[in-house]
Structures are given as structure tokens and as C-alpha cells.
Design a protein around this motif. Structure first.
Motif, PDB file in Angstrom:
ATOM      1  N   ASN A  31      -6.331   6.663   5.930  1.00  0.00           N
ATOM      2  CA  ASN A  31      -6.322   6.657   7.391  1.00  0.00           C
ATOM      3  C   ASN A  31      -6.199   5.223   7.913  1.00  0.00           C
ATOM      4  O   ASN A  31      -6.409   4.247   7.184  1.00  0.00           O
ATOM      5  CB  ASN A  31      -7.546   7.392   7.957  1.00  0.00           C
ATOM      6  N   SER A  32      -5.858   5.124   9.205  1.00  0.00           N
ATOM      7  CA  SER A  32      -5.534   3.815   9.771  1.00  0.00           C
ATOM      8  C   SER A  32      -6.758   2.918   9.942  1.00  0.00           C
ATOM      9  O   SER A  32      -6.619   1.695  10.018  1.00  0.00           O
ATOM     10  CB  SER A  32      -4.811   3.994  11.107  1.00  0.00           C
ATOM     11  N   ALA A  33      -7.962   3.488   9.995  1.00  0.00           N
ATOM     12  CA  ALA A  33      -9.170   2.661  10.139  1.00  0.00           C
ATOM     13  C   ALA A  33      -9.455   1.918   8.837  1.00  0.00           C
ATOM     14  O   ALA A  33      -9.666   0.699   8.832  1.00  0.00           O
ATOM     15  CB  ALA A  33     -10.363   3.539  10.533  1.00  0.00           C
ATOM     16  N   GLU A  34      -9.443   2.631   7.724  1.00  0.00           N
ATOM     17  CA  GLU A  34      -9.721   1.962   6.443  1.00  0.00           C
ATOM     18  C   GLU A  34      -8.584   1.015   6.076  1.00  0.00           C
ATOM     19  O   GLU A  34      -8.822  -0.048   5.483  1.00  0.00           O
ATOM     20  CB  GLU A  34      -9.987   3.006   5.338  1.00  0.00           C
ATOM     21  N   ARG A  58      -7.776 -15.493  14.190  1.00  0.00           N
ATOM     22  CA  ARG A  58      -6.902 -14.742  15.113  1.00  0.00           C
ATOM     23  C   ARG A  58      -6.091 -13.696  14.341  1.00  0.00           C
ATOM     24  O   ARG A  58      -5.829 -12.597  14.845  1.00  0.00           O
ATOM     25  CB  ARG A  58      -6.012 -15.684  15.907  1.00  0.00           C
ATOM     26  N   VAL A  59      -5.697 -14.052  13.125  1.00  0.00           N
ATOM     27  CA  VAL A  59      -4.983 -13.070  12.285  1.00  0.00           C
ATOM     28  C   VAL A  59      -5.864 -11.844  12.057  1.00  0.00           C
ATOM     29  O   VAL A  59      -5.415 -10.696  12.208  1.00  0.00           O
ATOM     30  CB  VAL A  59      -4.600 -13.699  10.924  1.00  0.00           C
ATOM     31  N   ILE A  60      -7.099 -12.072  11.689  1.00  0.00           N
ATOM     32  CA  ILE A  60      -8.014 -10.948  11.430  1.00  0.00           C
ATOM     33  C   ILE A  60      -8.198 -10.120  12.701  1.00  0.00           C
ATOM     34  O   ILE A  60      -8.154  -8.888  12.664  1.00  0.00           O
ATOM     35  CB  ILE A  60      -9.358 -11.471  10.875  1.00  0.00           C
ATOM     36  N   GLY A  61      -8.370 -10.781  13.821  1.00  0.00           N
ATOM     37  CA  GLY A  61      -8.502 -10.063  15.091  1.00  0.00           C
ATOM     38  C   GLY A  61      -7.290  -9.176  15.356  1.00  0.00           C
ATOM     39  O   GLY A  61      -7.429  -8.000  15.728  1.00  0.00           O
ATOM     40  N   MET A  62      -6.096  -9.722  15.130  1.00  0.00           N
ATOM     41  CA  MET A  62      -4.879  -8.911  15.345  1.00  0.00           C
ATOM     42  C   MET A  62      -4.854  -7.708  14.412  1.00  0.00           C
ATOM     43  O   MET A  62      -4.500  -6.592  14.821  1.00  0.00           O
ATOM     44  CB  MET A  62      -3.634  -9.756  15.069  1.00  0.00           C
ATOM     45  N   LEU A  63      -5.190  -7.929  13.152  1.00  0.00           N
ATOM     46  CA  LEU A  63      -5.097  -6.832  12.181  1.00  0.00           C
ATOM     47  C   LEU A  63      -6.119  -5.744  12.473  1.00  0.00           C
ATOM     48  O   LEU A  63      -5.858  -4.557  12.255  1.00  0.00           O
ATOM     49  CB  LEU A  63      -5.252  -7.378  10.760  1.00  0.00           C
ATOM     50  N   LEU A  64      -7.275  -6.133  12.991  1.00  0.00           N
ATOM     51  CA  LEU A  64      -8.300  -5.125  13.304  1.00  0.00           C
ATOM     52  C   LEU A  64      -7.883  -4.234  14.472  1.00  0.00           C
ATOM     53  O   LEU A  64      -8.293  -3.080  14.549  1.00  0.00           O
ATOM     54  CB  LEU A  64      -9.649  -5.788  13.589  1.00  0.00           C
ATOM     55  N   HIS A  66      -4.478  -3.823  15.601  1.00  0.00           N
ATOM     56  CA  HIS A  66      -3.036  -3.550  15.739  1.00  0.00           C
ATOM     57  C   HIS A  66      -2.678  -2.074  15.661  1.00  0.00           C
ATOM     58  O   HIS A  66      -1.638  -1.670  16.178  1.00  0.00           O
ATOM     59  CB  HIS A  66      -2.233  -4.349  14.703  1.00  0.00           C
ATOM     60  N   ASP A  67      -3.506  -1.239  15.026  1.00  0.00           N
ATOM     61  CA  ASP A  67      -3.156   0.174  14.870  1.00  0.00           C
ATOM     62  C   ASP A  67      -3.867   1.084  15.872  1.00  0.00           C
ATOM     63  O   ASP A  67      -3.706   2.311  15.807  1.00  0.00           O
ATOM     64  CB  ASP A  67      -3.490   0.662  13.448  1.00  0.00           C
ATOM     65  N   ILE A  68      -4.634   0.513  16.780  1.00  0.00           N
ATOM     66  CA  ILE A  68      -5.481   1.336  17.648  1.00  0.00           C
ATOM     67  C   ILE A  68      -4.657   2.264  18.546  1.00  0.00           C
ATOM     68  O   ILE A  68      -5.092   3.377  18.871  1.00  0.00           O
ATOM     69  CB  ILE A  68      -6.470   0.436  18.436  1.00  0.00           C
ATOM     70  N   GLY A  69      -3.436   1.859  18.903  1.00  0.00           N
ATOM     71  CA  GLY A  69      -2.574   2.729  19.705  1.00  0.00           C
ATOM     72  C   GLY A  69      -2.270   4.056  19.031  1.00  0.00           C
ATOM     73  O   GLY A  69      -1.955   5.049  19.699  1.00  0.00           O
ATOM     74  N   GLU A  70      -2.386   4.084  17.705  1.00  0.00           N
ATOM     75  CA  GLU A  70      -2.099   5.326  16.963  1.00  0.00           C
ATOM     76  C   GLU A  70      -3.097   6.436  17.282  1.00  0.00           C
ATOM     77  O   GLU A  70      -2.849   7.592  16.940  1.00  0.00           O
ATOM     78  CB  GLU A  70      -2.099   5.054  15.459  1.00  0.00           C
ATOM     79  N   ILE A  71      -4.204   6.073  17.905  1.00  0.00           N
ATOM     80  CA  ILE A  71      -5.143   7.117  18.339  1.00  0.00           C
ATOM     81  C   ILE A  71      -4.422   8.114  19.240  1.00  0.00           C
ATOM     82  O   ILE A  71      -4.663   9.322  19.172  1.00  0.00           O
ATOM     83  CB  ILE A  71      -6.364   6.479  19.037  1.00  0.00           C
ATOM     84  N   ASP A  72      -3.518   7.618  20.073  1.00  0.00           N
ATOM     85  CA  ASP A  72      -2.750   8.533  20.930  1.00  0.00           C
ATOM     86  C   ASP A  72      -1.405   8.934  20.338  1.00  0.00           C
ATOM     87  O   ASP A  72      -0.889   9.995  20.671  1.00  0.00           O
ATOM     88  CB  ASP A  72      -2.502   7.904  22.313  1.00  0.00           C
ATOM     89  N   LEU A 111      -6.350  -6.748  24.145  1.00  0.00           N
ATOM     90  CA  LEU A 111      -4.953  -6.478  24.503  1.00  0.00           C
ATOM     91  C   LEU A 111      -4.073  -7.693  24.197  1.00  0.00           C
ATOM     92  O   LEU A 111      -2.937  -7.548  23.722  1.00  0.00           O
ATOM     93  CB  LEU A 111      -4.854  -6.104  25.990  1.00  0.00           C
ATOM     94  N   ALA A 112      -4.597  -8.893  24.404  1.00  0.00           N
ATOM     95  CA  ALA A 112      -3.821 -10.101  24.099  1.00  0.00           C
ATOM     96  C   ALA A 112      -3.548 -10.191  22.598  1.00  0.00           C
ATOM     97  O   ALA A 112      -2.441 -10.559  22.174  1.00  0.00           O
ATOM     98  CB  ALA A 112      -4.571 -11.343  24.596  1.00  0.00           C
ATOM     99  N   LEU A 113      -4.537  -9.849  21.778  1.00  0.00           N
ATOM    100  CA  LEU A 113      -4.318  -9.860  20.325  1.00  0.00           C
ATOM    101  C   LEU A 113      -3.270  -8.818  19.936  1.00  0.00           C
ATOM    102  O   LEU A 113      -2.394  -9.063  19.101  1.00  0.00           O
ATOM    103  CB  LEU A 113      -5.633  -9.550  19.583  1.00  0.00           C
ATOM    104  N   TRP A 114      -3.368  -7.646  20.547  1.00  0.00           N
ATOM    105  CA  TRP A 114      -2.416  -6.574  20.231  1.00  0.00           C
ATOM    106  C   TRP A 114      -0.991  -7.013  20.588  1.00  0.00           C
ATOM    107  O   TRP A 114      -0.058  -6.824  19.824  1.00  0.00           O
ATOM    108  CB  TRP A 114      -2.817  -5.308  20.996  1.00  0.00           C
ATOM    109  N   ARG A 115      -0.846  -7.629  21.770  1.00  0.00           N
ATOM    110  CA  ARG A 115       0.485  -8.067  22.201  1.00  0.00           C
ATOM    111  C   ARG A 115       1.012  -9.197  21.323  1.00  0.00           C
ATOM    112  O   ARG A 115       2.203  -9.260  21.025  1.00  0.00           O
ATOM    113  CB  ARG A 115       0.430  -8.599  23.645  1.00  0.00           C
ATOM    114  N   GLU A 116       0.134 -10.109  20.939  1.00  0.00           N
ATOM    115  CA  GLU A 116       0.578 -11.212  20.081  1.00  0.00           C
ATOM    116  C   GLU A 116       1.122 -10.655  18.765  1.00  0.00           C
ATOM    117  O   GLU A 116       2.161 -11.092  18.273  1.00  0.00           O
ATOM    118  CB  GLU A 116      -0.584 -12.181  19.804  1.00  0.00           C
ATOM    119  N   PHE A 117       0.429  -9.654  18.227  1.00  0.00           N
ATOM    120  CA  PHE A 117       0.911  -9.022  16.992  1.00  0.00           C
ATOM    121  C   PHE A 117       2.270  -8.379  17.226  1.00  0.00           C
ATOM    122  O   PHE A 117       3.219  -8.570  16.458  1.00  0.00           O
ATOM    123  CB  PHE A 117      -0.099  -7.978  16.506  1.00  0.00           C
TER     124      PHE A 117
END
Lengths: 192, 192
Positions: A31-34, A58-64, A66-72, A111-117
Motif C-alpha cells: 500500500n501507498s502508506a508503507e 525537504r526530500v523526506i518531507g516531499m516523499l512522505l 507525495h502519494d496522499i492525493g491517491e486517497i481520492d 501543499l508546497a512540498l507536494w507541489r515541489e515534488f
């Protein structure tokens, strides 16, 4: 405080978003969380191999995040072709909804981290993309190509899709993978 | 590079270590890899509520590595009593083995984060403990006490175990939880 709790319980849904790869030795799909946890660990471990100087936090923040949109939207195989723009628009709407559950400064920071990714332009975002692209390949290489075979994905398609981002973000990792992907092709681990 | 890859594939096993809580809306139990991701997100979201000034990046680093020893030892319910020292010694042996797969500086850095969390003395470690303890409680509060009921855990036992670390690391979170735990007791969501 209640808004933070509502947010973190909403994130629980990412544990139910399944990908195409199976964890090693398990029958179920990842799954996308693990996955997000594992790539944060891979980024930390690989940081000194990044193509440029990077802020690993910042890399770690983006990776944590980056997949959250997949919830929807659910996960899409990275080798899928077409529909990419619609998918990205849907993911943006999703993360705006989900990060909007939080009080303003924290929601805006995620949101800024998500957009940067997504934009993939900073050295940190390029390194994060390299790590994110490499992880399912590493699992497939340890898994006799499980998701490539199940989804009819060829060696050529994998290389076309992942070589540019991995070379750009972490050249030493691409050098390693290129040789291993060649061996995998000789072993017949691709699906087409 | 091969040592980093061996390490990250070894970490895949944390996806198969199950905890006592079920993700909301899913039948299966949560695993320690997805839990590690979620508490890193909770820590980020809560950082401005920490009891003291903290370096949130070190907190996230601790939370991402703190459960890795369970690859060799499995998860133990936080309310289990007795056997704690033996368990901690076994986890230390496990993380030495697993972080030892990595080249020296990175392996040592992860081990230092793991030890800082275990010792629980820095403001960062105290905040990390508060977050780690709070997450299963938040899931239980959203789940009608699923793991408390399944494991015969009383309100008194929960409060005795989690109040001190959560108060110490994130007082505002404890204030929120205390009231919610009281409501949960009135609703009969505990197991004893």
C-alpha cells in the motif's frame, strides 16, 4: 487540535490504497502508506549519492506527502500511458481537500512540498523522484519481476520511463540499476 | 551501493510486522511500516504544539527508524507488562544487525536516532514518544476501542501507560486525549 486529528485520521485511508508490487515474501499488494515510509528510508540512506547538494529533510518531507492525493484517486501504474494530465489535476484537487483539513500554515507547508515534488525542478525534487521511481524496480529485481510480469511491462518500457528521472536525481543509482535490469532481461523477468 | 540496496530490501520485512490496531475501515491489522509513516506525518502536523522547542527533522528521523528492531522481535502491545528489558535488549541487537548492513556513517546515524528515541531524554525524543503513544489511541477512539476491547485493556491501564509520556512531550495533545478517553469510558469502549 481537532483539525489535526481529523487530518491524521483521513490519512489512514492511504493504508488502503494498493499498488502493483507485492512486499517481498507476502501475498498481498503493497500500500501507498508503507511505500512512503520505505522511500523516506531509501532517500536517507542514499543522500550522499545525490546528483547535487540537497537538503535531505525537504526530500523526506516531499516523499512522505507525495502519494496522499491517491486517497481520492487511487494508485496508477507508473508505466500507464495517457491520462496523465487529468490524473494530476485530480490529485491536486485531492491534496487541496486533504491538506485543507489542517490549520493554514501547516496545510500550506504540506501543499508546497507536494507541489515541489510534482514540479520536479529543484535538486531535492529530482532526487526524490529518483528514489520514488527506483523503489518498485528494486522490489521487482528481488521478486523475479513480479509486477512487470503481471502487468505485461517490457524492459524497454521500464528503461524509457525510469532512466531519465533516476539519472537526473541520482546517477550512481542509475548506473547500478542499468546493469541489474539487463541481467533481469536475460533471466526473462519482463512481461512483454 | 549494494549494501544500501540490501538494507532497504531487509526493511521490506517491517511491512509484514503486524500490530494490534486495525486501520479504519479495513479488516486486516496495521503493520509497523505504515504506522511509522503515519506518526511521521502526525509529528509534522503537531510540531508547533510540542512542549519545548524541537528540531522536527530529528523527530521525524527517530519515528521513521524506531520500530525497525521489530523485524527480528515482532510487535508487542504497549500495555503488555513485564519482559520489557529483555525485549529492549533484543531490539538493540536487531537494529545493530540491520543498520550494520549499511556503510558505517549512515548506519551509525540511524543507530544514534534509534538510541535517542529509546533513551527518551531529549525534547525531540519526548515529543516523538508522545506522538507514537498517541497514534493507536486516536485510532481506537475512531474505532470504538477495537484493540482495547480485543485485548482486554482498561481505561485505567491506558491512562497509566500513556498519560506520562504524552504530557511530557505534547501537553496540548494530552489535554485533548484525556477528555476523549473519558467519553470513551462512558461509551463502554474499553475491554476490562
Amino acid at each position: 487540535m481537532q483539525r489535526i486529528i481529523d487530518f491524521i485520521l483521513e490519512l489512514d485511508k492511504l493504508k488502503g490504497v494498493t499498488r502493483k508490487t507485492r512486499p517481498l515474501g507476502l501475498e498481498r499488494y503493497e500500500n501507498s502508506a508503507e511505500h512512503s515510509w520505505q522511500i523516506a528510508m531509501l532517500a536517507s540512506s542514499l543522500a550522499h549519492h545525490a546528483g547535487s547538494a540537497i537538503d535531505i529533510h525537504r526530500v523526506i518531507g516531499m516523499l512522505l506527502v507525495h502519494d496522499i492525493g491517491e486517497i481520492d484517486t487511487g494508485d496508477t501504474l507508473v508505466y500507464a500511458e495517457g491520462g496523465w494530465e487529468e490524473r494530476k489535476a485530480a490529485e491536486l484537487a485531492a491534496v487541496k481537500r486533504i491538506f485543507g483539513l489542517l490549520p493554514e500554515p501547516q496545510g500550506a507547508a504540506f501543499l508546497a512540498l507536494w507541489r515541489e515534488f510534482e514540479q520536479g525542478e529543484t535538486p531535492e525534487a529530482r532526487f526524490a523522484h529518483a528514489v520514488d521511481r527506483a523503489m518498485p524496480v528494486l522490489l521487482n529485481l528481488a521478486n523475479e519481476g513480479q509486477s512487470w510480469r503481471e502487468n505485461g511491462v517490457s524492459h524497454e518500457r521500464v528503461v524509457r520511463r525510469i532512466a531519465p528521472p533516476i539519472k537526473a536525481g541520482c546517477p550512481a543509482l542509475w548506473e547500478y540499476l542499468e546493469a541489474r535490469l539487463d541481467e533481469a532481461r536475460q533471466k526473462g523477468w519482463f512481461g512483454a
